[in-house]
Scaffold this motif. Structure first.
Motif, PDB file in Angstrom:
ATOM      1  N   VAL A  26      11.029   7.205  24.704  1.00 37.05           N
ATOM      2  CA  VAL A  26      10.299   8.131  23.508  1.00 37.05           C
ATOM      3  C   VAL A  26      11.507   9.152  23.357  1.00 37.05           C
ATOM      4  O   VAL A  26      11.865   9.394  22.126  1.00 37.05           O
ATOM      5  N   MET A  27      11.909   9.760  24.208  1.00 40.17           N
ATOM      6  CA  MET A  27      12.996  11.070  24.154  1.00 40.17           C
ATOM      7  C   MET A  27      14.048  10.442  23.561  1.00 40.17           C
ATOM      8  O   MET A  27      14.786  11.209  22.300  1.00 40.17           O
ATOM      9  N   ALA A  28      14.556   9.246  23.732  1.00 39.66           N
ATOM     10  CA  ALA A  28      15.735   8.930  23.317  1.00 39.66           C
ATOM     11  C   ALA A  28      15.735   8.559  21.801  1.00 39.66           C
ATOM     12  O   ALA A  28      16.462   8.925  21.034  1.00 39.66           O
ATOM     13  N   ILE A  29      14.562   7.804  21.315  1.00 43.04           N
ATOM     14  CA  ILE A  29      14.494   7.667  19.703  1.00 43.04           C
ATOM     15  C   ILE A  29      14.228   9.142  19.198  1.00 43.04           C
ATOM     16  O   ILE A  29      14.644   9.387  17.807  1.00 43.04           O
ATOM     17  N   LEU A  30      13.472   9.981  19.848  1.00 43.74           N
ATOM     18  CA  LEU A  30      13.129  11.425  19.087  1.00 43.74           C
ATOM     19  C   LEU A  30      14.688  11.855  18.711  1.00 43.74           C
ATOM     20  O   LEU A  30      14.815  12.623  17.553  1.00 43.74           O
ATOM     21  N   TRP A  31      15.470  11.721  19.866  1.00 42.85           N
ATOM     22  CA  TRP A  31      16.720  12.472  19.549  1.00 42.85           C
ATOM     23  C   TRP A  31      17.795  11.677  18.427  1.00 42.85           C
ATOM     24  O   TRP A  31      18.397  12.254  17.697  1.00 42.85           O
ATOM     25  N   ARG A  32      17.397  10.164  18.541  1.00 50.32           N
ATOM     26  CA  ARG A  32      18.263   9.590  17.499  1.00 50.32           C
ATOM     27  C   ARG A  32      18.034   9.692  16.157  1.00 50.32           C
ATOM     28  O   ARG A  32      19.046   9.988  15.202  1.00 50.32           O
ATOM     29  N   GLU A  33      16.497   9.801  16.187  1.00 52.21           N
ATOM     30  CA  GLU A  33      16.317  10.195  14.662  1.00 52.21           C
ATOM     31  C   GLU A  33      16.241  11.407  14.337  1.00 52.21           C
ATOM     32  O   GLU A  33      15.682  11.779  13.096  1.00 52.21           O
ATOM     33  N   GLN A  34      16.739  12.401  15.018  1.00 54.51           N
ATOM     34  CA  GLN A  34      16.868  13.816  14.710  1.00 54.51           C
ATOM     35  C   GLN A  34      15.476  14.372  14.325  1.00 54.51           C
ATOM     36  O   GLN A  34      15.179  15.226  13.535  1.00 54.51           O
ATOM     37  N   ALA A  35      14.600  13.662  15.167  1.00 54.67           N
ATOM     38  CA  ALA A  35      13.169  14.146  14.740  1.00 54.67           C
ATOM     39  C   ALA A  35      12.309  15.182  16.009  1.00 54.67           C
ATOM     40  O   ALA A  35      11.382  15.231  16.276  1.00 54.67           O
ATOM     41  N   MET A  36      13.360  15.653  16.726  1.00 58.88           N
ATOM     42  CA  MET A  36      13.062  16.646  17.811  1.00 58.88           C
ATOM     43  C   MET A  36      12.186  17.735  17.400  1.00 58.88           C
ATOM     44  O   MET A  36      11.440  18.340  18.063  1.00 58.88           O
ATOM     45  N   GLU A  81       9.414   7.194  11.332  1.00 56.51           N
ATOM     46  CA  GLU A  81       9.057   7.794   9.867  1.00 56.51           C
ATOM     47  C   GLU A  81       9.334   9.257   9.568  1.00 56.51           C
ATOM     48  O   GLU A  81       9.517   9.468   8.508  1.00 56.51           O
ATOM     49  N   LEU A  82       9.298   9.966  10.690  1.00 51.01           N
ATOM     50  CA  LEU A  82       9.711  11.340  10.603  1.00 51.01           C
ATOM     51  C   LEU A  82      11.162  11.610  10.834  1.00 51.01           C
ATOM     52  O   LEU A  82      11.451  13.098  10.903  1.00 51.01           O
ATOM     53  N   THR A  83      12.011  10.760  10.523  1.00 52.18           N
ATOM     54  CA  THR A  83      13.336  10.958  10.885  1.00 52.18           C
ATOM     55  C   THR A  83      13.937  12.078   9.762  1.00 52.18           C
ATOM     56  O   THR A  83      13.440  11.963   8.773  1.00 52.18           O
ATOM     57  N   ARG A  84      14.961  12.907  10.210  1.00 55.22           N
ATOM     58  CA  ARG A  84      15.699  13.645   9.034  1.00 55.22           C
ATOM     59  C   ARG A  84      16.627  13.072   8.448  1.00 55.22           C
ATOM     60  O   ARG A  84      17.134  13.587   7.456  1.00 55.22           O
ATOM     61  N   ARG A  85      16.880  11.575   8.696  1.00 57.79           N
ATOM     62  CA  ARG A  85      18.018  10.870   7.774  1.00 57.79           C
ATOM     63  C   ARG A  85      17.323  10.521   6.390  1.00 57.79           C
ATOM     64  O   ARG A  85      15.945  10.275   6.374  1.00 57.79           O
ATOM     65  N   ARG A  86      18.008  10.296   5.700  1.00 57.99           N
ATOM     66  CA  ARG A  86      17.663  10.159   4.073  1.00 57.99           C
ATOM     67  C   ARG A  86      18.465   9.221   3.517  1.00 57.99           C
ATOM     68  O   ARG A  86      19.955   9.159   3.843  1.00 57.99           O
ATOM     69  N   THR A  87      17.930   8.112   2.788  1.00 54.18           N
ATOM     70  CA  THR A  87      18.593   7.461   2.169  1.00 54.18           C
ATOM     71  C   THR A  87      18.279   7.413   0.642  1.00 54.18           C
ATOM     72  O   THR A  87      17.619   7.025   0.007  1.00 54.18           O
ATOM     73  N   GLY A  88      19.379   8.413   0.029  1.00 54.35           N
ATOM     74  CA  GLY A  88      19.119   8.944  -1.390  1.00 54.35           C
ATOM     75  C   GLY A  88      20.021   8.498  -2.312  1.00 54.35           C
ATOM     76  O   GLY A  88      20.790   7.417  -1.949  1.00 54.35           O
ATOM     77  N   GLU A 109      17.653   0.078   7.922  1.00 54.36           N
ATOM     78  CA  GLU A 109      16.529   1.276   8.342  1.00 54.36           C
ATOM     79  C   GLU A 109      16.974   2.492   8.910  1.00 54.36           C
ATOM     80  O   GLU A 109      16.527   3.478   8.713  1.00 54.36           O
ATOM     81  N   GLN A 110      18.115   2.494   9.667  1.00 54.46           N
ATOM     82  CA  GLN A 110      18.615   3.634  10.313  1.00 54.46           C
ATOM     83  C   GLN A 110      19.110   4.652   9.375  1.00 54.46           C
ATOM     84  O   GLN A 110      19.311   5.765   9.783  1.00 54.46           O
ATOM     85  N   GLN A 111      19.347   4.155   8.243  1.00 54.18           N
ATOM     86  CA  GLN A 111      19.927   5.103   7.171  1.00 54.18           C
ATOM     87  C   GLN A 111      18.750   6.307   6.804  1.00 54.18           C
ATOM     88  O   GLN A 111      19.250   7.496   6.180  1.00 54.18           O
ATOM     89  N   GLY A 112      17.582   6.271   7.084  1.00 59.31           N
ATOM     90  CA  GLY A 112      16.489   6.971   6.852  1.00 59.31           C
ATOM     91  C   GLY A 112      15.726   6.684   5.647  1.00 59.31           C
ATOM     92  O   GLY A 112      15.410   5.783   5.054  1.00 59.31           O
ATOM     93  N   LEU A 497      14.546   1.400   3.685  1.00 67.42           N
ATOM     94  CA  LEU A 497      15.422   0.353   3.032  1.00 67.42           C
ATOM     95  C   LEU A 497      15.380  -0.789   4.130  1.00 67.42           C
ATOM     96  O   LEU A 497      15.792  -0.780   5.338  1.00 67.42           O
ATOM     97  N   ASN A 498      15.207  -2.176   3.776  1.00 68.54           N
ATOM     98  CA  ASN A 498      15.269  -3.294   4.554  1.00 68.54           C
ATOM     99  C   ASN A 498      16.075  -4.447   3.633  1.00 68.54           C
ATOM    100  O   ASN A 498      16.378  -4.450   2.384  1.00 68.54           O
ATOM    101  N   ARG A 499      16.151  -5.753   4.339  1.00 61.43           N
ATOM    102  CA  ARG A 499      16.710  -6.760   3.891  1.00 61.43           C
ATOM    103  C   ARG A 499      16.092  -7.213   2.315  1.00 61.43           C
ATOM    104  O   ARG A 499      16.964  -7.435   1.667  1.00 61.43           O
ATOM    105  N   THR A 500      14.866  -7.246   2.504  1.00 62.47           N
ATOM    106  CA  THR A 500      14.274  -7.592   1.174  1.00 62.47           C
ATOM    107  C   THR A 500      14.579  -6.868  -0.222  1.00 62.47           C
ATOM    108  O   THR A 500      14.807  -7.716  -1.202  1.00 62.47           O
ATOM    109  N   HIS A 501      15.169  -5.647   0.076  1.00 61.24           N
ATOM    110  CA  HIS A 501      15.424  -4.961  -0.991  1.00 61.24           C
ATOM    111  C   HIS A 501      16.847  -5.319  -1.614  1.00 61.24           C
ATOM    112  O   HIS A 501      17.369  -4.767  -2.638  1.00 61.24           O
ATOM    113  N   LEU A 502      17.591  -5.894  -0.906  1.00 59.49           N
ATOM    114  CA  LEU A 502      19.057  -6.101  -1.158  1.00 59.49           C
ATOM    115  C   LEU A 502      19.039  -7.699  -1.896  1.00 59.49           C
ATOM    116  O   LEU A 502      20.222  -7.830  -2.242  1.00 59.49           O
ATOM    117  N   LEU A 503      18.027  -8.152  -2.292  1.00 56.11           N
ATOM    118  CA  LEU A 503      18.092  -9.429  -3.172  1.00 56.11           C
ATOM    119  C   LEU A 503      17.107  -9.178  -4.174  1.00 56.11           C
ATOM    120  O   LEU A 503      15.964  -9.568  -4.362  1.00 56.11           O
TER     121      LEU A 503
END
Length: 784
Positions: A26-36, A81-88, A109-112, A497-503
């Motif tokens: 849990v701590m690892a993903i909070l850190w990775r998603e910049q959601a601490m 869902e609460l990640t600080r990352r954004r796909t703008g 999905e990692q792009q945010g 963003l996911n695979r379905t959106h790319l077609l």
């Protein structure tokens, strides 16, 4: 992008489920998603009164919650869902869709979070910013030019009751019942099987039953990864010395041992709670034979007891008063020899008799099961045999007993309750006509497999996706991706963003929506929403965090906008007023379904919410006969695509599975801690004897090919072999990467659920890419 990251190794996991492993994850993903900064506070409100419902699984939430009412995967979903990352817009300006199609699911999905409504531009091969007004108007105009039967409205299972109700009204007002949903891919076998056997399409167990049961059977469900909060009632049951008997091809850690992360004493000490008191590694596709063997043992025990003048083992009074078909079941079961049952199930007679003995001693038995039972060619029969087992001793309709299907996505059951179905016979058509003026089309719509077939033959021209990653979730992925490009309109409502959106097809739209953790304000007023969990409990929820972008719209608002653009004032539905005040939507739901949702606005806020009525819990059977139905198995093969009496020796039965770092098609990371795999998903788990027999070694690279319909090449890989504790003749690999191996026609009879838990495959030596070789699982790790 690769399916591998640098720290690749295989090391069998020695610890219990939960405990420090869960806390670190849990701590690892909070850190990775910049959601601490924002996620930890949100987690304290997760699954709490006046808080938000977990955006992950649909497992029940207690009325008296724990201090931390979330599990490892629920926390991952919240951080995701609460990640600080954004796909703008700047991201899409920098990347073409052609390039993005080379990325992995995780990398996309990692792009945010998506931030702006986007429309695909063919000339630049990029998504470009549009406005909500343009999106509604142009999508509505395109839909008006199409035959409604050419359009599909898909729902992923994440949408609230309010959004789901509006969505099905939009589709039916438009003129179609094409409403496939994620149930079609997982628990439709449950809906069909339970409806036929006991008259209701949902489970009968509530959380309270866990407090009264004296025996629990598990079939084909991995609680440690897929519904970890269930481990709390299971642990409490084991502390009362309640036996838990498990049937599963793989030994899943959550069904073996558990350490409660919320107990300081358990976290500090060396002990863990043993969950399963019997663990039977049934062969893939062997569940029908295993349950038949248990029933055969019970019949023999009953006959012996009655002959000796002892109390009967079966509940003959219940069988006589409440059921039909017992004698046919008896004669069918007794026809099978123990030798046949052992061979088909992969279990010995002693194991099946041991399970039957514990069952016979127990007065209140629950059967819990998952997609390991439903995703087979005879998945409906699998479900019905579990019901047969319960009926033999009257274990439906009393506290502590019953059938418990474990649903997947957060509101996948609830959306069905409020009308997301392709079958107009399951819709209160007269009420929709009287209240809204909607004539529900008489023509049955397209379920998921039907939708895929129609996309392949070109008869579906437009697809509206309310959440999900349809193209990754469905079978026969590669064939469907090629056909998907022929769509004239592809509209996707999503958070990431996911695979379905790319077609995108000829015209693709990406409409970003609020997450369920985010505060939903309509004209300045905070809105609540509601969901129904796996146990039929309905609750109200509120978002707690500020939205990721001021351009996001709620699912309710998006549906209302599309409806106004497409339908105008054609029906007596004030779409705009419903968007402004969700309580108006709930009032409409209560009018259409008063037996379930009466006084909904009040009852959804009461402690623990409210349960939909389940008549079988009062032993009222809404079947055609008015009684519960015993259903005898037509055969013992849950999957019979390999037609020989015994399949060729080089054919293995493959089951697809999720990792510990995954929810449905969302891949949080490349570690599968409980199975000891780190840094990769490019693996296949095989029995060590099969490795030797087939001429392979642990660490070898192979391609998997589907062993039926040879004229169509279906393959996945290269995958690296891991020798594993799995029954002989069986294999396992990750979903959705192995979905291309599942033929579209390889689905459950009557329910059309893709039979992804038993796919006949062969192994073929493969040359891994340079990147795969560089970061392969070391040979020293393979011999553990």
């Amino acid at each position: 992008m690769s399916l591998i990251h640098p720290q690749v190794h295989y090391k069998p996991y020695q610890s219990a489920a939960g405990g420090w492993g869960s806390a670190r994850s849990v701590m690892a993903i909070l850190w990775r998603e910049q959601a601490m900064g924002n996620a930890p506070l949100a987690l304290f409100k997760q699954n709490k009164p006046k808080g938000f419902a977990c955006v992950s699984c649909a497992w029940a939430k207690p009325g008296d919650p724990h201090a931390l009412e979330f599990c490892e995967n629920g926390a991952k979903a919240t951080a995701w869902e609460l990640t600080r990352r954004r796909t703008g817009p700047e991201f899409f300006a920098a990347h073409t869709l052609t390039e993005l199609r080379t990325w992995s699911d995780h990398a996309l999905e990692q792009q945010g979070r998506l931030t702006h409504p986007m429309r695909y531009d063919v000339a630049s091969d990029r998504y470009q910013v549009t406005t909500w007004e343009q999106a509604y108007a142009q999508i509505g105009a395109q839909l008006r030019d199409l035959d409604p039967q050419q359009v599909v409205f898909y729902a992923s299972g994440r949408a609230s009751l309010e959004a789901s109700f509006m969505y099905q009204l939009l589709a039916r007002g438009y003129g179609t019942n094409n409403l496939p949903d994620s149930s079609n891919m997982c628990h439709e076998s449950t809906s069909v099987g339970l409806q036929e056997s006991i008259g209701v399409p949902v489970g009968t167990v509530t959380l309270a039953d866990f407090e009264h049961t004296d025996c629990i059977f598990f079939f084909g469900q991995n609680v440690g990864s897929n519904a970890p909060r269930m481990l709390h009632p299971l642990q409490e049951a084991r502390k009362r010395h309640i036996p838990i008997i498990t049937f599963n091809p793989l030994r899943e850690r959550g069904l073996e041992r558990f350490v409660n992360p919320q107990s300081p004493r358990e976290m500090i000490g060396p002990e863990s709670t043993v969950i399963s008191t019997q663990y039977h590694q049934v062969k893939i596709g062997g569940d029908l034979a295993a349950v038949t063997g248990i029933i055969k043992a019970l019949l023999a025990m009953d006959e012996a007891a009655r002959a000796a003048g002892r109390p009967a083992v079966l509940d003959h009074a219940f069988i006589a008063e409440h059921t039909q078909g017992f004698e046919h079941l008896r004669s069918t079961v007794e026809r099978y020899s123990w030798e046949t049952l052992e061979r088909r199930s992969g279990l010995g007679r002693a194991a099946l008799e041991a399970a039957a003995t514990v069952y016979a001693r127990s007065e209140r038995v629950m059967v819990v099961y998952g997609m390991g039972m439903t995703q087979h060619r005879h998945g409906v029969e699998n479900v019905q045999m579990l019901v047969d087992l319960l009926l033999l001793r009257g274990n439906i309709g009393k506290p502590g007993a019953g059938i418990c299907p474990v649903r997947g996505h957060s509101n996948v059951q609830g959306q069905r309750t409020v009308g997301i179905t392709e079958d107009p016979a399951k819709v209160p058509s007269e009420k929709l006509k009287a209240l809204f003026g909607i004539d529900v089309p008489a023509r049955k719509g397209l379920a998921t497999v039907d939708t895929c077939e129609a996309i392949l033959d070109g008869s579906v021209k437009a697809f509206i996706g309310l959440g999900g990653n349809f193209l990754r979730a469905i079978p026969d992925t590669l064939r469907l991706e090629q056909a998907w490009c022929g769509l004239s309109l592809n509209v996707q409502v999503a958070t990431k963003l996911n695979r379905t959106h790319l077609l995108p097809g000829a015209d693709g739209w990406l409409l970003p929506c609020l997450g369920h953790i985010e505060i939903d304000r309509q004209d300045g007023q905070v809105q609540a929403y509601s969901t129904e969990d796996s146990t039929g409990c309905v609750r109200g929820w509120l978002g707690t965090n500020e939205p990721a972008s001021d351009q996001l719209r709620s699912e309710v608002a998006i549906i209302a906008g599309l409806a106004e653009a497409l339908l105008g004032e054609r029906y007596a539905i004030a779409w705009g007023q419903w968007r402004q005040d969700y309580s108006r939507v709930r009032a409409a739901i209560a009018e259409v379904y008063p037996e379930i949702f009466h006084d909904m606005e009040t009852r959804m806020w009461q402690t623990g919410g409210f349960h939909r009525p389940i008549p079988v819990n009062q032993r009222q059977w809404p079947t055609e006969s008015g009684k519960a139905q015993f259903v005898a198995p037509q055969g013992l093969n849950a999957d019979d695509d390999v037609l020989d009496q015994e399949p060729p020796r080089d054919v293995l039965q493959l089951m697809t599975l999720r990792s510990n770092d995954q929810f449905n098609t969302t891949v949080y990371g490349y570690d599968d801690r409980f199975r000891g795999v780190h840094g990769t998903r490019s693996v296949v788990f095989l029995n060590r004897s099969d490795l030797v027999r087939l001429g392979f070694a642990a660490g070898d690279w192979v391609t998997l090919r589907t062993a039926v319909e040879p004229q169509v090449l279906r393959e996945a890989g290269p995958l690296q072999i891991i020798g594993y504790d799995i029954p002989e003749g069986c294999a396992a690999a990750y979903y959705p990467e192995c979905n291309p191996l599942v033929p579209l026609w390889h689905h459950a009879e009557r329910s059309k659920v893709p039979a992804a838990k038993s796919v006949p495959v062969t192994l073929h030596r493969a040359a891994p890419s340079a990147a795969q070789l560089e970061r392969a699982v070391p040979a020293t790790d393979q011999v553990r």
